[in-house]
Write a protein that holds these residues in place. Structure first.
Motif, PDB file in Angstrom:
ATOM      1  N   PHE A  49     -45.347  13.142 -59.682  1.00  0.00           N
ATOM      2  CA  PHE A  49     -44.020  13.290 -59.080  1.00  0.00           C
ATOM      3  C   PHE A  49     -43.885  14.620 -58.352  1.00  0.00           C
ATOM      4  N   THR A  50     -44.520  15.656 -58.884  1.00  0.00           N
ATOM      5  CA  THR A  50     -44.513  16.989 -58.254  1.00  0.00           C
ATOM      6  C   THR A  50     -45.958  17.438 -58.063  1.00  0.00           C
ATOM      7  N   PRO A  51     -46.662  16.839 -57.110  1.00  0.00           N
ATOM      8  CA  PRO A  51     -48.085  17.142 -56.941  1.00  0.00           C
ATOM      9  C   PRO A  51     -48.314  18.444 -56.186  1.00  0.00           C
ATOM     10  N   ILE A  52     -49.501  18.973 -56.310  1.00  0.00           N
ATOM     11  CA  ILE A  52     -49.927  20.111 -55.498  1.00  0.00           C
ATOM     12  C   ILE A  52     -50.656  19.563 -54.277  1.00  0.00           C
ATOM     13  N   ILE A  53     -50.110  19.858 -53.096  1.00  0.00           N
ATOM     14  CA  ILE A  53     -50.682  19.371 -51.842  1.00  0.00           C
ATOM     15  C   ILE A  53     -51.048  20.581 -50.988  1.00  0.00           C
ATOM     16  N   ASN A  54     -52.295  20.650 -50.570  1.00  0.00           N
ATOM     17  CA  ASN A  54     -52.783  21.785 -49.778  1.00  0.00           C
ATOM     18  C   ASN A  54     -52.516  23.122 -50.474  1.00  0.00           C
ATOM     19  N   GLY A  55     -52.682  23.119 -51.793  1.00  0.00           N
ATOM     20  CA  GLY A  55     -52.553  24.355 -52.548  1.00  0.00           C
ATOM     21  C   GLY A  55     -51.142  24.783 -52.873  1.00  0.00           C
ATOM     22  N   ALA A  56     -50.133  23.940 -52.562  1.00  0.00           N
ATOM     23  CA  ALA A  56     -48.740  24.311 -52.822  1.00  0.00           C
ATOM     24  C   ALA A  56     -48.004  23.159 -53.501  1.00  0.00           C
ATOM     25  N   ALA A 107     -35.576  33.190 -51.537  1.00  0.00           N
ATOM     26  CA  ALA A 107     -36.384  33.592 -52.689  1.00  0.00           C
ATOM     27  C   ALA A 107     -37.119  32.395 -53.287  1.00  0.00           C
ATOM     28  N   LEU A 108     -36.424  31.271 -53.398  1.00  0.00           N
ATOM     29  CA  LEU A 108     -37.043  30.074 -53.978  1.00  0.00           C
ATOM     30  C   LEU A 108     -38.186  29.562 -53.113  1.00  0.00           C
ATOM     31  N   ILE A 109     -38.015  29.640 -51.803  1.00  0.00           N
ATOM     32  CA  ILE A 109     -39.061  29.178 -50.887  1.00  0.00           C
ATOM     33  C   ILE A 109     -40.234  30.150 -50.866  1.00  0.00           C
ATOM     34  N   LEU A 110     -39.937  31.443 -50.941  1.00  0.00           N
ATOM     35  CA  LEU A 110     -41.006  32.445 -50.999  1.00  0.00           C
ATOM     36  C   LEU A 110     -41.860  32.277 -52.262  1.00  0.00           C
ATOM     37  N   LEU A 111     -41.216  31.894 -53.351  1.00  0.00           N
ATOM     38  CA  LEU A 111     -41.947  31.682 -54.601  1.00  0.00           C
ATOM     39  C   LEU A 111     -42.896  30.490 -54.507  1.00  0.00           C
ATOM     40  N   GLN A 112     -42.686  29.636 -53.504  1.00  0.00           N
ATOM     41  CA  GLN A 112     -43.606  28.529 -53.242  1.00  0.00           C
ATOM     42  C   GLN A 112     -44.729  28.961 -52.294  1.00  0.00           C
ATOM     43  N   ASN A 113     -44.759  30.256 -51.970  1.00  0.00           N
ATOM     44  CA  ASN A 113     -45.742  30.803 -51.024  1.00  0.00           C
ATOM     45  C   ASN A 113     -45.606  30.175 -49.637  1.00  0.00           C
ATOM     46  N   ASP A 114     -44.367  29.843 -49.263  1.00  0.00           N
ATOM     47  CA  ASP A 114     -44.105  29.231 -47.961  1.00  0.00           C
ATOM     48  C   ASP A 114     -43.498  30.285 -47.037  1.00  0.00           C
ATOM     49  N   LEU A 115     -44.362  31.125 -46.479  1.00  0.00           N
ATOM     50  CA  LEU A 115     -43.892  32.198 -45.610  1.00  0.00           C
ATOM     51  C   LEU A 115     -43.334  31.652 -44.299  1.00  0.00           C
ATOM     52  N   GLY A 116     -43.922  30.569 -43.785  1.00  0.00           N
ATOM     53  CA  GLY A 116     -43.474  30.010 -42.512  1.00  0.00           C
ATOM     54  C   GLY A 116     -42.016  29.605 -42.550  1.00  0.00           C
ATOM     55  N   THR A 117     -41.611  28.856 -43.588  1.00  0.00           N
ATOM     56  CA  THR A 117     -40.217  28.425 -43.700  1.00  0.00           C
ATOM     57  C   THR A 117     -39.298  29.615 -43.909  1.00  0.00           C
ATOM     58  N   GLN A 142     -55.775  37.099 -48.778  1.00  0.00           N
ATOM     59  CA  GLN A 142     -54.562  36.607 -48.124  1.00  0.00           C
ATOM     60  C   GLN A 142     -54.406  37.174 -46.720  1.00  0.00           C
ATOM     61  N   MET A 143     -55.215  38.183 -46.401  1.00  0.00           N
ATOM     62  CA  MET A 143     -55.172  38.763 -45.058  1.00  0.00           C
ATOM     63  C   MET A 143     -56.033  37.967 -44.087  1.00  0.00           C
ATOM     64  N   GLY A 144     -56.663  36.925 -44.593  1.00  0.00           N
ATOM     65  CA  GLY A 144     -57.593  36.166 -43.758  1.00  0.00           C
ATOM     66  C   GLY A 144     -56.962  35.620 -42.495  1.00  0.00           C
ATOM     67  N   ARG A 145     -55.751  35.087 -42.617  1.00  0.00           N
ATOM     68  CA  ARG A 145     -55.103  34.506 -41.434  1.00  0.00           C
ATOM     69  C   ARG A 145     -54.779  35.573 -40.393  1.00  0.00           C
ATOM     70  N   THR A 181     -49.210  29.806 -38.917  1.00  0.00           N
ATOM     71  CA  THR A 181     -48.353  29.451 -40.051  1.00  0.00           C
ATOM     72  C   THR A 181     -48.252  27.928 -40.087  1.00  0.00           C
ATOM     73  N   GLY A 182     -47.772  27.411 -41.203  1.00  0.00           N
ATOM     74  CA  GLY A 182     -47.657  25.960 -41.323  1.00  0.00           C
ATOM     75  C   GLY A 182     -46.359  25.430 -40.760  1.00  0.00           C
ATOM     76  N   ILE A 183     -46.015  25.820 -39.548  1.00  0.00           N
ATOM     77  CA  ILE A 183     -44.768  25.387 -38.912  1.00  0.00           C
ATOM     78  C   ILE A 183     -45.083  24.304 -37.881  1.00  0.00           C
ATOM     79  N   PRO A 184     -44.521  23.107 -38.022  1.00  0.00           N
ATOM     80  CA  PRO A 184     -44.822  22.019 -37.085  1.00  0.00           C
ATOM     81  C   PRO A 184     -44.075  22.171 -35.763  1.00  0.00           C
TER      82      PRO A 184
END
Length: 395
Positions: free
Chosen positions: A101-108, A168-178, A235-238, A356-359
């Motif tokens: 129900f709450t899977p990890i997809i692409n590391g998140a 804060a909640l989105i940052l805790l998901q490591n979603d910097l793009g959003t 994490q500096m790779g990108r 970034t992962g922004i479509p």
């Protein structure tokens, strides 16, 4: 024939629909499906994502049309309920264990999975946050009778207060793009909120100085970033692959080098539909602009940009015509979201900006991203549909 200042509702419901907006979205939908279909030609996919994108668009259109039937006033009244609901969904992703129900997809762990359908709450939070900010600003200005520096400072703190929890909640998901998208939304809303430039200018200058300092530190003193901000070297790779992609072409820079190769090889007129030759993994999602650049060429890319420009100008025109501050601020916030998405996505495919992962709005494959955008479109259709229009009065 004269025009009275009296406002009357438009009589025929068909005239109240924003057909220009629907036409522009239809064109973008066609480009999206055709480009995704062409991306399937590389043989890296077993499923036909273009068919799924058609289904996503149909469902998105239904969502938008249903929302259009609700008045902006009713949407405004339920804004904070939607805001709290989305915050609860974001908290759930942080505290619930990894399951089907709450899977990890692409590391998140950023999705709720319902069988074949996955929903990403952070995508919807972007639109709901715009609603919350629009309501907050509109209510503040409505009940502020003596505007001053202090009242503007209070409004600024209210905007930050509403935004800080989802960020804060989105940052805790490591979603910097959003998170960056939310920053763009906040900036757009602040610019039209009525806050004095005596307050905004120092804040924006300080943010620019801090941001510039971080960028310079990343380039010249990456170890300083690691020690002060706790950012790990991996994490500096990108960032490193963005600055010098060809030195990392076998790792973090692979997508970027292939994207540059694809877009450059398209030249002026492109290679034609389904004639893409450069292999880019998952090119139907975040790197779909590379497919457009390779197969449609520079001219095709320019046409797409002009369509986006027409969409943005149409929304700006609508924002200048509506009387409701809530509706006006929502449209500006939505424009900020679109502009940032477009600039960031295209910029990262041509090395102007980090990856970034922004479509790409309305073009990239994906249900949550498209549906969240269509929620915003539904609200804008509602604003147009329910606005009162000046009617001719013969005297």
């Amino acid at each position: 024939m004269k025009y009275s200042s009296r406002q009357q509702p438009s009589k025929h419901w068909l005239r109240k629909i924003d057909w220009v907006l629907i036409a522009l979205l239809t064109i973008l939908a066609i480009i999206s499906v055709v480009t995704i279909s062409s991306a399937m030609g590389g043989g890296q996919y077993s499923a036909n994502f273009s068919i799924r994108q058609i289904i996503y668009y149909i469902l998105g259109a239904i969502i938008a049309l249903l929302i259009m039937l609700f008045s902006p006033k009713k949407i405004k009244n339920n804004t904070y309920i939607l805001y709290i609901f989305l915050c609860i969904l974001l908290v759930g992703l942080l505290i619930l264990p990894e399951t089907s129900f709450t899977p990890i997809i692409n590391g998140a762990k950023s999705w709720y999975s319902f069988g074949p359908v996955s929903i990403q709450p952070s995508e919807f939070m972007k639109v709901i946050l715009i609603l919350a900010l629009a309501k907050t600003v509109a209510n503040h200005n409505r009940f502020t009778f003596n505007k001053s520096f202090q009242t503007d400072l209070m409004l600024f703190l209210k905007i930050i207060g509403v935004s800080i929890l989802p960020m804060a909640l989105i940052l805790l998901q490591n979603d910097l793009g959003t998170t960056l998208v939310i920053c763009a939304i906040i900036l757009g809303v602040m610019l039209v909120s009525g806050i004095t430039w005596r307050l905004l200018a120092p804040i924006l200058i300080a943010a620019a100085v801090i941001g510039g300092s971080i960028i310079l530190a990343i380039i010249y003193k990456p170890s300083l970033i690691e020690s002060l901000l706790g950012v790990k070297m991996y994490q500096m790779g990108r960032i490193n692959s963005w600055l010098d992609p060809y030195s990392y072409s076998n790792g973090d820079g692979y997508h970027l080098t292939e994207s540059l190769k694809a877009i450059g090889s398209g030249q002026l007129f492109g290679k034609g539909y389904n004639h893409g030759e450069v292999y880019i993994p998952e090119n139907h999602t975040d790197f779909i602009f590379s497919v457009i650049g390779e197969e449609m060429g520079f001219l095709g890319a320019v046409v797409l940009l002009l369509i986006f420009l027409a969409l943005i100008f149409h929304l700006i025109r609508l924002a200048t015509r509506v009387e409701s501050p809530f509706s006006k601020i929502f449209i500006v916030g939505y424009i900020s979201l679109l502009v940032f998405h477009i600039l960031q996505n295209i910029g990262m495919t041509i090395q102007l900006l980090p990856i970034t992962g922004i479509p790409l709005p309305f073009i990239s494959y994906g249900g949550s991203s498209l549906w969240s955008l269509m929620v915003g479109i539904g609200i804008i259709l509602s604003i147009h549909y329910h606005q009162r229009q000046t009617m001719p009065n013969n005297k």
